[in-house]
Design a protein around this motif. Structure first.
Motif, PDB file in Angstrom:
ATOM      1  N   ILE A  28       0.830  -1.205   0.000  1.00 22.94           N
ATOM      2  CA  ILE A  28       0.000   0.000   0.000  1.00 22.94           C
ATOM      3  C   ILE A  28       0.858   1.246   0.000  1.00 22.94           C
ATOM      4  O   ILE A  28       0.477   2.285  -0.560  1.00 22.94           O
ATOM      5  CB  ILE A  28      -0.968  -0.016   1.214  1.00 22.94           C
ATOM      6  CG1 ILE A  28      -2.013   1.097   1.064  1.00 22.94           C
ATOM      7  CG2 ILE A  28      -0.224   0.135   2.517  1.00 22.94           C
ATOM      8  CD1 ILE A  28      -2.850   1.002  -0.176  1.00 22.94           C
ATOM      9  N   VAL A  31       1.774   1.708  -3.645  1.00 22.63           N
ATOM     10  CA  VAL A  31       0.612   2.101  -4.447  1.00 22.63           C
ATOM     11  C   VAL A  31       0.278   3.574  -4.223  1.00 22.63           C
ATOM     12  O   VAL A  31       0.072   4.338  -5.178  1.00 22.63           O
ATOM     13  CB  VAL A  31      -0.591   1.205  -4.108  1.00 22.63           C
ATOM     14  CG1 VAL A  31      -1.873   1.789  -4.688  1.00 22.63           C
ATOM     15  CG2 VAL A  31      -0.378  -0.199  -4.652  1.00 22.63           C
ATOM     16  N   ILE A  36      -1.533   5.988  -8.052  1.00 22.23           N
ATOM     17  CA  ILE A  36      -2.555   5.183  -8.722  1.00 22.23           C
ATOM     18  C   ILE A  36      -3.873   5.325  -7.967  1.00 22.23           C
ATOM     19  O   ILE A  36      -3.898   5.272  -6.736  1.00 22.23           O
ATOM     20  CB  ILE A  36      -2.129   3.708  -8.787  1.00 22.23           C
ATOM     21  CG1 ILE A  36      -0.849   3.583  -9.609  1.00 22.23           C
ATOM     22  CG2 ILE A  36      -3.219   2.834  -9.386  1.00 22.23           C
ATOM     23  CD1 ILE A  36      -0.304   2.183  -9.661  1.00 22.23           C
ATOM     24  N   LEU A  38      -6.162   4.011  -6.306  1.00 19.03           N
ATOM     25  CA  LEU A  38      -6.623   2.862  -5.528  1.00 19.03           C
ATOM     26  C   LEU A  38      -6.768   3.293  -4.084  1.00 19.03           C
ATOM     27  O   LEU A  38      -5.888   3.960  -3.531  1.00 19.03           O
ATOM     28  CB  LEU A  38      -5.638   1.694  -5.638  1.00 19.03           C
ATOM     29  CG  LEU A  38      -5.477   1.086  -7.028  1.00 19.03           C
ATOM     30  CD1 LEU A  38      -4.422  -0.003  -7.008  1.00 19.03           C
ATOM     31  CD2 LEU A  38      -6.802   0.504  -7.525  1.00 19.03           C
ATOM     32  N   GLY A  39      -7.895   2.937  -3.457  1.00 20.41           N
ATOM     33  CA  GLY A  39      -8.169   3.379  -2.107  1.00 20.41           C
ATOM     34  C   GLY A  39      -7.243   2.737  -1.084  1.00 20.41           C
ATOM     35  O   GLY A  39      -6.822   1.594  -1.223  1.00 20.41           O
ATOM     36  N   LYS A  40      -6.950   3.489  -0.042  1.00 21.14           N
ATOM     37  CA  LYS A  40      -6.098   2.990   1.037  1.00 21.14           C
ATOM     38  C   LYS A  40      -6.891   2.593   2.265  1.00 21.14           C
ATOM     39  O   LYS A  40      -6.327   2.080   3.223  1.00 21.14           O
ATOM     40  CB  LYS A  40      -5.071   4.046   1.427  1.00 21.14           C
ATOM     41  CG  LYS A  40      -5.688   5.371   1.858  1.00 21.14           C
ATOM     42  CD  LYS A  40      -4.615   6.411   2.114  1.00 21.14           C
ATOM     43  CE  LYS A  40      -5.232   7.763   2.468  1.00 21.14           C
ATOM     44  NZ  LYS A  40      -4.217   8.793   2.711  1.00 21.14           N
ATOM     45  N   VAL A 187     -17.257  -3.458 -12.540  1.00 23.18           N
ATOM     46  CA  VAL A 187     -16.290  -3.994 -11.586  1.00 23.18           C
ATOM     47  C   VAL A 187     -16.521  -5.470 -11.344  1.00 23.18           C
ATOM     48  O   VAL A 187     -15.574  -6.280 -11.332  1.00 23.18           O
ATOM     49  CB  VAL A 187     -16.359  -3.205 -10.262  1.00 23.18           C
ATOM     50  CG1 VAL A 187     -15.586  -3.929  -9.169  1.00 23.18           C
ATOM     51  CG2 VAL A 187     -15.792  -1.811 -10.456  1.00 23.18           C
ATOM     52  N   ARG A 191     -13.975  -8.406 -12.292  1.00 23.52           N
ATOM     53  CA  ARG A 191     -13.470  -9.259 -11.219  1.00 23.52           C
ATOM     54  C   ARG A 191     -13.596 -10.736 -11.588  1.00 23.52           C
ATOM     55  O   ARG A 191     -12.669 -11.520 -11.365  1.00 23.52           O
ATOM     56  CB  ARG A 191     -14.232  -8.971  -9.938  1.00 23.52           C
ATOM     57  CG  ARG A 191     -13.781  -9.807  -8.753  1.00 23.52           C
ATOM     58  CD  ARG A 191     -14.558  -9.454  -7.501  1.00 23.52           C
ATOM     59  NE  ARG A 191     -14.135 -10.283  -6.384  1.00 23.52           N
ATOM     60  CZ  ARG A 191     -14.671 -10.213  -5.164  1.00 23.52           C
ATOM     61  NH1 ARG A 191     -15.640  -9.341  -4.926  1.00 23.52           N
ATOM     62  NH2 ARG A 191     -14.243 -10.995  -4.203  1.00 23.52           N
ATOM     63  N   THR A 209      -0.250  -5.839 -12.606  1.00 28.26           N
ATOM     64  CA  THR A 209       0.136  -4.637 -11.873  1.00 28.26           C
ATOM     65  C   THR A 209       0.870  -3.651 -12.767  1.00 28.26           C
ATOM     66  O   THR A 209       0.602  -2.443 -12.733  1.00 28.26           O
ATOM     67  CB  THR A 209       1.022  -5.015 -10.672  1.00 28.26           C
ATOM     68  OG1 THR A 209       0.319  -5.956  -9.847  1.00 28.26           O
ATOM     69  CG2 THR A 209       1.376  -3.793  -9.855  1.00 28.26           C
ATOM     70  N   ILE A 212      -1.704  -2.002 -15.180  1.00 22.89           N
ATOM     71  CA  ILE A 212      -2.551  -0.994 -14.532  1.00 22.89           C
ATOM     72  C   ILE A 212      -1.754   0.277 -14.255  1.00 22.89           C
ATOM     73  O   ILE A 212      -2.241   1.396 -14.466  1.00 22.89           O
ATOM     74  CB  ILE A 212      -3.155  -1.563 -13.235  1.00 22.89           C
ATOM     75  CG1 ILE A 212      -4.145  -2.686 -13.568  1.00 22.89           C
ATOM     76  CG2 ILE A 212      -3.841  -0.467 -12.428  1.00 22.89           C
ATOM     77  CD1 ILE A 212      -4.710  -3.372 -12.346  1.00 22.89           C
ATOM     78  N   THR A 213      -0.518   0.118 -13.793  1.00 23.54           N
ATOM     79  CA  THR A 213       0.334   1.287 -13.526  1.00 23.54           C
ATOM     80  C   THR A 213       0.604   2.064 -14.801  1.00 23.54           C
ATOM     81  O   THR A 213       0.563   3.306 -14.814  1.00 23.54           O
ATOM     82  CB  THR A 213       1.657   0.837 -12.891  1.00 23.54           C
ATOM     83  OG1 THR A 213       1.387   0.059 -11.717  1.00 23.54           O
ATOM     84  CG2 THR A 213       2.511   2.033 -12.516  1.00 23.54           C
ATOM     85  N   ALA A 216      -2.641   3.940 -15.855  1.00 22.57           N
ATOM     86  CA  ALA A 216      -2.904   5.091 -14.985  1.00 22.57           C
ATOM     87  C   ALA A 216      -1.925   6.223 -15.266  1.00 22.57           C
ATOM     88  O   ALA A 216      -2.315   7.397 -15.351  1.00 22.57           O
ATOM     89  CB  ALA A 216      -2.825   4.673 -13.525  1.00 22.57           C
TER      90      ALA A 216
END
Length: 223
Positions: A28, A31, A36, A38-40, A187, A191, A209, A212-213, A216
């Motif tokens: 995390i 990330v 990116i 994405l929620g933490k 989503v 998934r 990964t 996606i990076t 973004a």
């Protein structure tokens, strides 16, 4: 697994080991530092819960007589306090952490747990502010919090609204609900597709990964 554990069900796999804690913390951190979207919140809740679980399982010399830490109910309370501290650390919101643990993850609550959670989230918030404060300068926001994914939120503006605007507010609200429902459908579809294509293959997960990076970063550049 966390909610199952706090509901009195022991998951069939280890969810609070030191190995998972280290991997989740490093993951995390990487990330969030890359920006990116994405929620933490979820990872921070899991990290706080794992720390609470590990503390409640420690065998420290001289504390063997404290039977409370050995009881399953007390251990669940420690995990609940860790979840509250995770939210407090993620958003600098101590009371929000208590409300989250009370409403979302803990099935059993009492006054003693409220006070313990309050003390725990206050410590988390204090540590958060101690870490953030060196990055602040006089009259300016924290460097770590100054920029976000949504551009323009730092613009201060004042508007006067009238009754004629209520119809547009309704349109905006309905559109947001439809877009949110469509987002959930996408989503869930992605998934299920991801579980078929990526699950169980470490190389594919690394490639996912990286992809996606890259997507973004490309979107950020053009925006």
């Amino acid at each position: 697994a966390l909610k199952a554990y706090l509901n009195g069900v022991q998951p069939d796999h280890e969810w609070a080991s030191w190995r998972i804690l280290v991997a989740k913390t490093l993951g995390i951190t990487a990330v969030v530092s890359t920006g990116i979207p994405l929620g933490k919140e979820g990872p921070m809740v899991h990290i706080g819960s794992m720390i609470g679980a590990q503390i409640s399982r420690l065998r420290v010399f001289g504390l063997e007589r404290f039977l409370e830490l050995r009881l399953p109910r007390a251990q669940r309370e420690w995990v609940g306090m860790g979840a509250a501290a995770g939210v407090a650390a993620a958003f600098n919101a101590p009371l929000g952490g208590i409300l989250y643990a009370f409403e979302e993850v803990c099935s059993h609550w009492n006054a003693k747990l409220t006070w313990r959670s309050f003390f725990c989230v206050v410590i988390a918030a204090v540590v958060f502010n101690v870490i953030i404060s060196p990055t602040q300068s006089e009259g300016s926001p924290s460097v770590l919090l100054a920029r976000g994914f949504v551009i323009g939120l730092d613009t201060v503006a004042s508007h006067d609204y009238g009754y004629a605007d209520l119809g547009w507010f309704t349109v905006v609200g309905a559109s947001g609900g439809l877009l949110g429902a469509g987002y959930n459908v996408v989503v869930f579809s992605l998934r299920s597709l991801r579980e078929r294509l990526v699950r169980g293959d470490a190389r594919k997960r690394v490639l996912e990964t990286v992809l996606i990076t890259w997507l973004a970063s490309t979107a950020y550049y053009w925006l």
